[in-house]
Design an enzyme around this catalytic site. Sequence first.
Site, PDB file in Angstrom:
ATOM      1  N   TYR A  73      22.894   6.612 -35.861  1.00  0.00           N
ATOM      2  CA  TYR A  73      21.714   5.684 -35.568  1.00  0.00           C
ATOM      3  C   TYR A  73      21.057   5.052 -36.623  1.00  0.00           C
ATOM      4  CZ  TYR A  73      17.309   5.151 -33.260  1.00  0.00           C
ATOM      5  OH  TYR A  73      16.179   4.604 -32.364  1.00  0.00           O
ATOM      6  N   LYS A 123      20.968   0.797 -36.077  1.00  0.00           N
ATOM      7  CA  LYS A 123      19.553   0.218 -36.239  1.00  0.00           C
ATOM      8  C   LYS A 123      19.589  -0.662 -37.453  1.00  0.00           C
ATOM      9  CE  LYS A 123      18.001   1.709 -32.204  1.00  0.00           C
ATOM     10  NZ  LYS A 123      17.787   0.723 -31.127  1.00  0.00           N
TER      11      LYS A 123
END
Length: 213
Positions: free
Chosen positions: A125, A129
């Site tokens: 993640y 991001k």
Amino acid sequence: MGAAVIRAVQKRGGTAVALDRQQPPNGIPWVKADLSDPQAAEPALAAAEEAVGPLTGVVTAAGVDACGRIEDVDLDDWVRVIQVNLIGTAAIARAAVPRLEANHGRIVTVASTLGLRALSDATAYCASKFGVVGFSRALAVETAGRVGVTMLVPGGMQTAFFDGRPEQYKPGPDAMLNDPDAVAEAVVYALGQPAGVEIRELVVCPSVEPSWP
């Protein structure tokens, strides 16, 4: 969050459509698209144009996660996070730019506070991001004067994003999470700026958000 943005647009009398693998609730207009496949972006936006007319705003709200230590996360699951969150964002932006330029439009990319701050058991993640942050900033430079680009940096959201996780990776009962409708209002505000005015980056989080700053 995509459904919340559409509701906010509709509240102002506008039209919008969701691109998603599954039909959103409450009869929200949608186009079926699996953005883990970057080739799906172009036909999905073409179908969206057919449904609502020329595009003036695009929000890249798709996001998935695969929590756990890197050696414990299935490799296919790890890669899918990058495919959806980063490659999917780039694929949609690539298909959207010429459409938005023709209509003096804007794109809002969705990063995360975990695109600015690293966290254990979140390598996929965070990598995705952090990538969206770099991509968004580069896209803003590349399209300056042609397409408006805003990067949204939300804190934890009160959505189905956390469903199905092991308990250790779910927010605690006292967690303060963003109301998707409140964040959607911020997105619509960014999309509604006059020509020549840019909100380049927009952080929206609860006042007690632990991952910010």
